[in-house]
Every structure is written in C-alpha cells, then in structure tokens.
Design an enzyme around this catalytic site. Structure first.
Site, PDB file in Angstrom:
ATOM      1  N   VAL A 137      36.797  43.546  44.385  1.00 53.26           N
ATOM      2  CA  VAL A 137      37.994  42.966  43.792  1.00 53.26           C
ATOM      3  C   VAL A 137      38.148  41.491  44.137  1.00 53.26           C
ATOM      4  O   VAL A 137      38.616  40.703  43.319  1.00 53.26           O
ATOM      5  CB  VAL A 137      39.244  43.757  44.245  1.00 53.26           C
ATOM      6  CG1 VAL A 137      40.529  43.046  43.851  1.00 53.26           C
ATOM      7  CG2 VAL A 137      39.216  45.163  43.661  1.00 53.26           C
ATOM      8  N   ASP A 289      44.848  51.709  54.511  1.00 46.97           N
ATOM      9  CA  ASP A 289      43.422  51.411  54.299  1.00 46.97           C
ATOM     10  C   ASP A 289      42.792  51.017  55.633  1.00 46.97           C
ATOM     11  O   ASP A 289      42.099  50.002  55.738  1.00 46.97           O
ATOM     12  CB  ASP A 289      43.281  50.284  53.270  1.00 46.97           C
ATOM     13  CG  ASP A 289      41.893  50.234  52.644  1.00 46.97           C
ATOM     14  OD1 ASP A 289      41.155  51.232  52.756  1.00 46.97           O
ATOM     15  OD2 ASP A 289      41.541  49.201  52.047  1.00 46.97           O
TER      16      ASP A 289
END
Length: 533
Positions: A137, A289
């Site tokens: 990303v 995460d």
C-alpha cells in the site's frame, strides 16, 4: 476500467491453472454435484499438466503471491479467520509476506509535493530518496524537517485505487457466487469476509485516519513505561502522506541484539500481554496489526524494556457490553464454568436467544476439556478464543469483526511473548488485570459515572412516554410487533420506571412539601432499577 477488469480476470485464470487451484476448489465438500460435474469438463483439465509436489495450503499461498499485493493482504486477513479455514491452510497463509519492490523515488517525491502543495526542499532539510521500507500500500522514506526533527515520510503508492477497485470487485463476484451455489458457503458469510477486507484496505489508504489512530494511542500511553508511540507531525499530514517522528529501536524479532543489551525477556513478554489487556479493557482502543514487523524495543532501559509501536492503520474497539462479557467469559472459562460461558454467549447476543444452553454447554465442554489437560503456561489464550468461536459458529454465532481483530491481535501478542520467553504463563499475567478491571466496574466511582450518564437521559423521558402512548392509542397497535429495543439484555421497562422514580425524587426533594425520606426511597429505587444488570 472494463479492459482492466478483463485483463485481471485472464490473469486470475492463468494463476488458477498454474497452481491447480481448480483441483482444490472441486474438492470442497460444500460444492454441489452439478458444479463438480461442470468443473470436470473444463478444457485445461483434459490437457497434460505437470504435477505439483505441494500441499494445498502452499499452492494457495503461492497463487495469492502471484496475484499481487491486494490478494496477498486478503490472504493475510483470511489467515486470521481460523473459525472458517482448516488449520493447514490458515497456517500456510500466515506465511504470506506483504513485501513488494519499491516504486521509483521520483514518483514518491511527485506525490508528496502534490499532497503538501510545496517543493520537497521547502519542507524538508533532508529527504532520503532510497526508501526505508516498501509494502503493497505504501512505502517509507527517512527525512529531516526544517525545524530539525528526524522523521519518516509514509506515502501511498500511485495508481493503486483502480487496481484495488478491480480486485475487490472480483472478490465480491467470487463470494456472491459461492453463497449462491452452496448453503455451506452461505453459513461462512464470504461476502461479509470480503466486506471486512474492503473496509480494512480502504482505511489503510487514508493516512489521516492512521495519523489520528497513532495520536489516540500515543495519548493513551503518554508517560507509560510499557509502550511508546511516535509523535505525528500534523502540519505535514495529508490523505496520502504521513509524517511521523523517526524511532530508533531494536526489531522485536532480533533476539541476538536484545540479548547483547541484556534485555529482561521475561519482563518484555509480560509487558506485551499487559499492553494488550490495557488497550482492550482500559482504553477500548487497540492496535490490531501487532505483527513483529510493527513492533520495536527501546534501547534506553533493557532491564525495564519498553515497546515501540508503529503502523496504526488498523485498530479495533469494543463496546462496554462486549468488554464486560469478554472478561466474564475468559474468567469463567479458566474456572471451567462452562455453564456460565454458554449463558454469557446467549445473554450477550453472540448466539441466538433460542439456543439451548444445555446443548451449548456440552459442546463447549467437549472442545475445551482437552485443553486443560496441559499446564496453564502451555495453554494458548488465543486458541481458547478460537475454539470458543469455532464451537459457537456451529450454533449460528455471528462473529463481530472487532472480535476477529481481537483474536488475531491476541494470537500475535501471545506468539511473540512465547518466542521471547517460552515459559510465559499468559493467564497468570492476565488474571489479576481482568479481576481488578471487574472490581473497578462496580466501584463507587464507576457507579456514580454510570448514574450521571443515566440522569442525562431524564429530559427525554416525557417524549419517550408520549411516543409510547401515541403508539398504543393507534388502531391495531396491540397486534403490532413490539418495538425492537437495542441491547438484548437490558430491561428497558425497568430502567424507564427507575428514571421516573428519579424524576419523582427530584420533584419531592426540590419541592420540600413532604418529608425527605420519600425522596430518598425513590432515589434508591430508581438507582437500583437503572443500574441493575
């Protein structure tokens, strides 16, 4: 856009054939017979193909890697849904690495300048064109601000949105097709899984959201010896550019360097657990995460080690009710009170209200008793949650996305903790925290806070009563279904009566036309009805 979609479809087809995923699909027990027959007639299945000496999980992992970063990230998220996948496939998908070649620095500079509306030299005294890290990303560059602070600059890859839209569209097509042709697939909610992924990837594309998450997490642990979160430089943050303080720490997986600086591994492992439970139960805001690539260890005090967390693109939170039920579930589980675990699942609305508590209790006992044959230090807390989810799924449990994030984060923290200190007894570390939190929930201070929140609703009581009377006065009102009250375990009628008593107590107390004791009785009764569970 259509041409891109067609090209993408052909690419997916080539990868399916190369890794013989058609064999994997046709082996699925949920596939109806007519689709198996149709699959057997596919042209390439009649042609000679080289045999792959790979497990089904490895073939799927390699295929996702070939399909690119969006499918890689989808595979990573899918690997956390162990309530849906067989263990061999979930374990293999966990090895997926979100690493792709960096894009040219000229494109990074161009995008940064477009976002900031200024030349790179006007903002930064130094900007390193060679990236520090690169993922699907975004990629990260080191820099120094004109004011002297060392920072990192995270920039979203250019031309990523069309690829994401195309890939997500194909994932939705596959998910809807699966739901249409198989009742077993419908039970697994594939469209819901893809929707969760779409939300995750869209959130990761908005770096202002990540900056806000990082600021919140930093504020929650301000001055804490447990966790440090780098500062966000808001003046230079934009939707596609994030500027944060540069940190210098040791990667948590670099055990050799940590040993060289004489890090207390036991304290480090236990603090990881404490950070997790603090985020979930104290703050109801957790970094979701927490894989090893996002965690570092400060070099300042190895005898009292402090974690450093980066990449706050994915966070989770729980409602007060979910916090309460999760804590009570875990405590009941480790006391082997399976009846209470089953009842809590039903009371919380996690499984349908018509679920038979005896059947559910027996299913939980069957799954969980073997776990307790091990010493507590060998029991996986994350696996406990996983087994509960898997069992509850058989009873039509609707697993909330936040609980999936929680289970994934707990598995990461637990795995990391036992890598640092194999003798880590996660329950011994967590139990005092959970029990203290439960006591604080019923402390006078917390009860007063709850009472104040309920009193804020008192001005709305007259309107609520008027609406109820109007509804009851309508023709056929008694035949209409009752209104859907939110929250399956709140006695709203009792709370309404309690609130009326509070208003009455205020009227009596302020009017001073009667003795004081009726006001006190009404006040006590109102507080009891409002706060009871």
């Amino acid at each position: 856009m259509k041409l891109l979609a067609v090209r993408r479809l052909l690419r997916i087809q080539r990868v399916v054939i190369r890794y013989r995923l058609d064999d994997l699909i046709l082996e699925l027990p949920m596939l109806p017979w007519w689709l198996r027959l149709l699959g057997a007639t596919l042209p390439w299945r009649w042609l000679p193909r080289r045999k792959l000496e790979l497990t089904r999980g490895a073939r799927l992992r390699l295929a996702l890697q070939d399909l690119g970063p969006i499918f890689i990230k989808f595979g990573q998220i899918l690997s956390t849904r162990r309530d849906l996948l067989p263990d061999d496939i979930a374990n293999e998908l966990a090895w997926l690495q979100d690493k792709v070649p960096p894009f040219p620095p000229e494109l990074a500079v161009k995008r940064i300048e477009e976002q900031l509306g200024a030349k790179i030299e006007q903002v930064f005294a130094r900007f390193e064109r060679e990236p520090l890290a690169s993922a699907s990303v975004a990629q990260v560059h080191a820099a120094r601000l004109k004011s002297g602070e060392e920072v990192v600059v995270k920039v979203i890859r250019p031309n990523l949105e069309p690829v994401i839209r195309s890939d997500i569209a194909w994932l939705f097509i596959l998910a809807r097709l699966a739901e249409r042709v198989s009742s077993e697939a419908r039970r697994l909610h594939p469209v819901e899984v893809v929707s969760d992924y779409e939300k995750t990837i869209v959130d990761e594309l908005d770096l202002l959201r990540e900056a806000a998450n990082a600021s919140q997490l930093r504020r929650n642990f301000e001055g804490s010896p447990l966790l440090y979160v780098p500062q966000v430089y808001w003046d230079w943050c934009r939707p596609k550019v994030l500027v944060m303080e540069r940190i210098y720490g040791i990667p948590v997986t670099d055990l050799e360097t940590l040993r060289d600086q004489r890090t207390d591994f036991k304290a480090l492992a236990e603090r990881g657990v404490e950070i997790f439970f603090t985020q979930v139960f104290r703050d109801s805001f957790f970094h979701a995460d927490m894989h090893p690539g996002n965690i570092f260890v400060s070099t300042r005090a190895p005898w009292s080690p402090q974690y450093i967390a980066v990449d706050c693109g994915i966070v989770g939170s729980l409602t007060d009710e979910d916090q309460d039920y999760l804590a009570r579930n875990l405590i009941a589980f480790f006391k082997r009170d399976y009846r209470k675990v089953a009842q809590l699942h039903i009371d919380s609305g996690w499984v349908p209200a018509e679920t038979k508590v005896n059947d559910f209790e027996a299913a939980i006992r069957t799954v969980c008793e073997p776990i307790f044959e091990k010493p507590l230090k060998d029991i996986s807390f994350g696996q406990v949650l996983l087994r509960l989810f898997q069992t509850a799924r058989r009873f039509n449990m609707e697993i909330q996305p936040q609980l999936v994030l929680l289970q994934k984060t707990l598995l990461n923290i637990e795995g990391l903790g036992r890598q640092l200190y194999p003798e880590l007894d996660l329950w011994a570390t967590a139990q005092p925290f959970l029990e203290r939190w439960m006591r604080e929930r019923v402390s006078p201070k917390q009860l007063l806070r709850n009472f104040q929140q309920q009193v804020e609703q008192v001005p709305h009581l007259s309107q609520m009563a008027r609406d109820t009377l109007e509804r009851l006065s309508q023709p056929h009102a008694h035949n209409a279904p009752p209104p859907e009250w939110k929250g399956s375990r709140h006695d709203w009628l009792g709370r309404l009566v309690g609130a009326v008593l509070l208003v009455g107590a205020a009227e009596v107390g302020l009017g001073q036309q009667l003795e004081a004791w009726p006001a006190w009785v009404m006040l006590a009764g109102g507080v009891f009805l409002i706060l009871r569970r």
